[in-house]
Design a protein around this motif. Sequence first.
Motif, mmCIF file in Angstrom:
data_model
loop_
_atom_site.group_PDB
_atom_site.id
_atom_site.type_symbol
_atom_site.label_atom_id
_atom_site.label_comp_id
_atom_site.label_asym_id
_atom_site.label_seq_id
_atom_site.Cartn_x
_atom_site.Cartn_y
_atom_site.Cartn_z
ATOM 1 N N MET A 33 28.304 6.927 15.105
ATOM 2 C CA MET A 33 28.775 8.229 15.582
ATOM 3 C C MET A 33 27.817 9.311 15.098
ATOM 4 S SD MET A 33 32.885 7.982 14.911
ATOM 5 C CE MET A 33 33.302 9.242 16.123
ATOM 6 N N GLY A 34 27.871 10.445 15.760
ATOM 7 C CA GLY A 34 26.984 11.519 15.352
ATOM 8 C C GLY A 34 27.477 12.882 15.796
ATOM 9 N N TRP A 35 26.937 13.883 15.155
ATOM 10 C CA TRP A 35 27.162 15.277 15.542
ATOM 11 C C TRP A 35 25.856 15.844 16.083
ATOM 12 C CZ3 TRP A 35 31.780 17.546 15.854
ATOM 13 C CH2 TRP A 35 32.834 17.012 15.124
ATOM 14 N N TYR A 36 25.946 16.537 17.196
ATOM 15 C CA TYR A 36 24.822 17.231 17.801
ATOM 16 C C TYR A 36 25.224 18.694 17.967
ATOM 17 C CZ TYR A 36 22.765 12.706 19.045
ATOM 18 O OH TYR A 36 22.204 11.460 18.994
ATOM 19 N N GLU A 45 20.339 19.144 19.829
ATOM 20 C CA GLU A 45 19.641 18.463 18.749
ATOM 21 C C GLU A 45 20.631 17.706 17.866
ATOM 22 O OE1 GLU A 45 17.746 21.229 16.086
ATOM 23 O OE2 GLU A 45 19.605 22.280 15.615
ATOM 24 N N LEU A 46 20.114 16.638 17.251
ATOM 25 C CA LEU A 46 20.926 15.857 16.339
ATOM 26 C C LEU A 46 21.124 16.629 15.039
ATOM 27 C CD1 LEU A 46 22.261 13.127 15.499
ATOM 28 C CD2 LEU A 46 20.017 12.470 14.627
ATOM 29 N N VAL A 47 22.353 16.684 14.590
ATOM 30 C CA VAL A 47 22.664 17.297 13.299
ATOM 31 C C VAL A 47 22.775 16.219 12.221
ATOM 32 C CG1 VAL A 47 24.372 18.619 12.003
ATOM 33 C CG2 VAL A 47 23.870 19.210 14.391
ATOM 34 N N ALA A 48 23.566 15.189 12.512
ATOM 35 C CA ALA A 48 23.777 14.109 11.552
ATOM 36 C C ALA A 48 24.382 12.922 12.276
ATOM 37 C CB ALA A 48 24.696 14.547 10.412
ATOM 38 N N ASN A 49 24.139 11.727 11.760
ATOM 39 C CA ASN A 49 24.796 10.554 12.296
ATOM 40 C C ASN A 49 25.196 9.614 11.180
ATOM 41 O OD1 ASN A 49 22.357 9.285 11.721
ATOM 42 N ND2 ASN A 49 21.690 9.284 13.846
ATOM 43 N N ILE A 50 26.072 8.666 11.537
ATOM 44 C CA ILE A 50 26.658 7.781 10.535
ATOM 45 C C ILE A 50 26.902 6.425 11.171
ATOM 46 C CG2 ILE A 50 29.011 8.602 11.091
ATOM 47 C CD1 ILE A 50 29.656 8.329 8.074
ATOM 48 N N ASN A 58 22.348 10.024 8.221
ATOM 49 C CA ASN A 58 21.079 10.714 8.406
ATOM 50 C C ASN A 58 21.369 12.162 8.774
ATOM 51 O OD1 ASN A 58 18.952 8.517 8.241
ATOM 52 N ND2 ASN A 58 20.316 7.662 9.785
ATOM 53 N N TYR A 59 20.493 13.051 8.325
ATOM 54 C CA TYR A 59 20.689 14.469 8.575
ATOM 55 C C TYR A 59 19.399 15.101 9.088
ATOM 56 C CZ TYR A 59 24.889 13.944 5.716
ATOM 57 O OH TYR A 59 26.104 13.538 5.203
ATOM 58 N N PRO A 87 23.324 32.004 9.999
ATOM 59 C CA PRO A 87 23.418 32.425 11.410
ATOM 60 C C PRO A 87 22.735 31.451 12.364
ATOM 61 C CG PRO A 87 22.966 34.309 10.022
ATOM 62 C CD PRO A 87 22.888 33.094 9.129
ATOM 63 N N GLU A 88 21.669 30.817 11.918
ATOM 64 C CA GLU A 88 20.970 29.861 12.786
ATOM 65 C C GLU A 88 21.739 28.565 13.013
ATOM 66 O OE1 GLU A 88 19.764 31.411 10.072
ATOM 67 O OE2 GLU A 88 18.402 30.107 8.924
ATOM 68 N N ASP A 89 22.864 28.393 12.325
ATOM 69 C CA ASP A 89 23.738 27.243 12.589
ATOM 70 C C ASP A 89 24.666 27.508 13.771
ATOM 71 O OD1 ASP A 89 24.071 26.868 9.043
ATOM 72 O OD2 ASP A 89 22.860 25.632 10.390
ATOM 73 N N THR A 90 24.648 28.727 14.289
ATOM 74 C CA THR A 90 25.480 29.066 15.447
ATOM 75 C C THR A 90 25.105 28.210 16.646
ATOM 76 O OG1 THR A 90 25.834 31.341 14.716
ATOM 77 C CG2 THR A 90 26.086 30.897 17.071
ATOM 78 N N ALA A 91 26.096 27.517 17.191
ATOM 79 C CA ALA A 91 25.856 26.609 18.313
ATOM 80 C C ALA A 91 27.180 26.000 18.750
ATOM 81 C CB ALA A 91 24.885 25.493 17.897
ATOM 82 N N VAL A 92 27.130 25.321 19.880
ATOM 83 C CA VAL A 92 28.235 24.447 20.266
ATOM 84 C C VAL A 92 27.955 23.078 19.647
ATOM 85 C CG1 VAL A 92 29.489 23.355 22.145
ATOM 86 C CG2 VAL A 92 28.635 25.700 22.404
ATOM 87 N N TYR A 93 28.907 22.578 18.915
ATOM 88 C CA TYR A 93 28.764 21.300 18.235
ATOM 89 C C TYR A 93 29.497 20.222 19.026
ATOM 90 C CZ TYR A 93 26.634 23.470 14.188
ATOM 91 O OH TYR A 93 25.757 24.128 13.350
ATOM 92 N N TYR A 94 28.785 19.123 19.263
ATOM 93 C CA TYR A 94 29.322 18.009 20.044
ATOM 94 C C TYR A 94 29.374 16.750 19.195
ATOM 95 C CZ TYR A 94 28.064 20.899 24.097
ATOM 96 O OH TYR A 94 27.931 21.916 25.023
ATOM 97 N N CYS A 95 30.424 15.986 19.340
ATOM 98 C CA CYS A 95 30.414 14.672 18.712
ATOM 99 C C CYS A 95 30.044 13.620 19.751
ATOM 100 C CB CYS A 95 31.742 14.349 18.042
ATOM 101 S SG CYS A 95 33.140 14.122 19.135
#
Length: 125
Positions: A33-36, A45-50, A58-59, A87-95
Amino acid sequence: VQLVESGGGLVQAGGSLSLSCAASGSTFNINAMGWYRQAPGKQRELVANITSGGGTTNYADSVKGRFTISRDNAKNTMYLQMNSLKPEDTAVYYCNADITTVLPGAIYPTNLEVWGQGTLVTVSS
Protein backbone atom coordinates in the motif's frame (compact mmCIF):
# COMPACT_ATOMS: atom_id res chain seq x y z
CA VAL A 1 -12.93 -3.28 -3.56
CA GLN A 2 -12.90 0.36 -2.47
CA LEU A 3 -10.40 2.55 -0.67
CA VAL A 4 -11.74 5.47 1.35
CA GLU A 5 -9.45 8.13 2.75
CA SER A 6 -10.25 10.35 5.68
CA GLY A 7 -8.51 12.84 7.94
CA GLY A 8 -7.59 15.65 5.61
CA GLY A 9 -8.17 19.27 6.46
CA LEU A 10 -6.63 22.65 7.14
CA VAL A 11 -3.70 23.00 9.52
CA GLN A 12 -1.12 25.65 10.27
CA ALA A 13 2.51 25.14 9.40
CA GLY A 14 4.22 23.08 12.07
CA GLY A 15 1.03 21.25 12.92
CA SER A 16 0.04 17.62 12.51
CA LEU A 17 -2.61 15.60 10.72
CA SER A 18 -3.34 11.93 10.53
CA LEU A 19 -4.80 10.31 7.42
CA SER A 20 -6.54 6.95 7.22
CA CYS A 21 -7.30 4.70 4.28
CA ALA A 22 -9.82 1.92 4.79
CA ALA A 23 -10.37 -0.90 2.31
CA SER A 24 -13.74 -2.54 1.94
CA GLY A 25 -15.55 -4.84 -0.43
CA SER A 26 -15.74 -8.49 -1.28
CA THR A 27 -13.07 -11.04 -0.42
CA PHE A 28 -9.64 -9.65 -1.08
CA ASN A 29 -6.07 -9.64 0.13
CA ILE A 30 -4.16 -6.38 0.39
CA ASN A 31 -0.54 -6.47 -0.65
CA ALA A 32 1.63 -3.35 -0.73
CA MET A 33 0.00 0.00 0.00
CA GLY A 34 1.09 3.57 -0.42
CA TRP A 35 0.25 7.23 -0.08
CA TYR A 36 0.62 9.60 -3.02
CA ARG A 37 -0.07 13.30 -3.31
CA GLN A 38 -0.78 15.76 -6.07
CA ALA A 39 -0.33 19.48 -5.61
CA PRO A 40 -2.00 21.98 -7.96
CA GLY A 41 -0.21 22.06 -11.28
CA LYS A 42 2.11 19.21 -10.35
CA GLN A 43 2.31 15.52 -11.08
CA ARG A 44 1.20 12.93 -8.59
CA GLU A 45 4.14 11.79 -6.49
CA LEU A 46 4.83 8.98 -4.06
CA VAL A 47 4.87 10.05 -0.43
CA ALA A 48 5.41 6.70 1.28
CA ASN A 49 4.72 3.02 0.83
CA ILE A 50 4.60 -0.07 3.00
CA THR A 51 4.82 -3.78 2.35
CA SER A 52 2.02 -6.23 3.06
CA GLY A 53 3.31 -7.18 6.50
CA GLY A 54 4.33 -3.65 7.36
CA GLY A 55 7.95 -4.61 7.82
CA THR A 56 9.37 -2.36 5.13
CA THR A 57 8.57 1.28 4.50
CA ASN A 58 9.89 3.86 2.07
CA TYR A 59 9.53 7.62 2.12
CA ALA A 60 10.05 10.47 -0.27
CA ASP A 61 13.06 12.53 0.78
CA SER A 62 10.81 15.54 1.30
CA VAL A 63 8.86 13.84 4.10
CA LYS A 64 11.48 11.68 5.78
CA GLY A 65 11.58 12.24 9.51
CA ARG A 66 8.23 14.03 9.49
CA PHE A 67 5.73 11.46 8.15
CA THR A 68 5.11 7.92 9.34
CA ILE A 69 3.23 5.29 7.38
CA SER A 70 1.67 2.29 9.11
CA ARG A 71 -1.06 -0.26 8.60
CA ASP A 72 -3.40 -2.45 10.61
CA ASN A 73 -4.14 -5.54 8.55
CA ALA A 74 -6.85 -6.70 10.98
CA LYS A 75 -8.76 -3.53 10.11
CA ASN A 76 -7.70 -3.37 6.43
CA THR A 77 -6.56 0.17 7.13
CA MET A 78 -3.45 2.20 6.38
CA TYR A 79 -2.41 5.38 8.13
CA LEU A 80 -0.18 8.37 7.50
CA GLN A 81 0.88 10.43 10.48
CA MET A 82 2.09 13.81 9.29
CA ASN A 83 4.04 16.02 11.66
CA SER A 84 5.86 19.33 11.25
CA LEU A 85 3.72 20.11 8.23
CA LYS A 86 4.91 22.68 5.73
CA PRO A 87 2.96 24.75 3.19
CA GLU A 88 4.60 22.70 0.44
CA ASP A 89 2.84 19.61 1.82
CA THR A 90 -0.45 21.08 0.59
CA ALA A 91 -1.96 18.61 -1.86
CA VAL A 92 -4.66 16.05 -2.43
CA TYR A 93 -3.48 12.85 -0.79
CA TYR A 94 -4.43 9.52 -2.36
CA CYS A 95 -4.07 6.03 -1.02
CA ASN A 96 -3.13 3.21 -3.31
CA ALA A 97 -3.18 -0.52 -2.85
CA ASP A 98 -2.20 -3.61 -4.74
CA ILE A 99 -5.02 -6.05 -4.10
CA THR A 100 -5.49 -9.71 -4.93
CA THR A 101 -9.10 -10.70 -5.43
CA VAL A 102 -11.35 -13.01 -7.38
CA LEU A 103 -13.50 -11.03 -9.78
CA PRO A 104 -17.18 -11.99 -10.24
CA GLY A 105 -17.41 -14.96 -12.55
CA ALA A 106 -13.71 -15.67 -12.38
CA ILE A 107 -12.06 -18.82 -11.11
CA TYR A 108 -8.58 -17.58 -10.45
CA PRO A 109 -7.49 -14.54 -8.43
CA THR A 110 -6.16 -11.44 -10.09
CA ASN A 111 -4.16 -8.42 -8.95
CA LEU A 112 -5.69 -4.99 -9.12
CA GLU A 113 -4.30 -1.56 -8.44
CA VAL A 114 -6.91 0.43 -6.54
CA TRP A 115 -6.96 4.16 -5.75
CA GLY A 116 -8.93 6.11 -3.21
CA GLN A 117 -10.83 9.27 -4.08
CA GLY A 118 -8.34 11.55 -2.36
CA THR A 119 -8.44 13.83 0.65
CA LEU A 120 -7.29 17.45 0.65
CA VAL A 121 -4.57 18.58 3.02
CA THR A 122 -3.99 22.33 3.23
CA VAL A 123 -1.12 23.75 5.26
CA SER A 124 -1.25 27.48 5.87
CA SER A 125 1.86 29.55 6.48
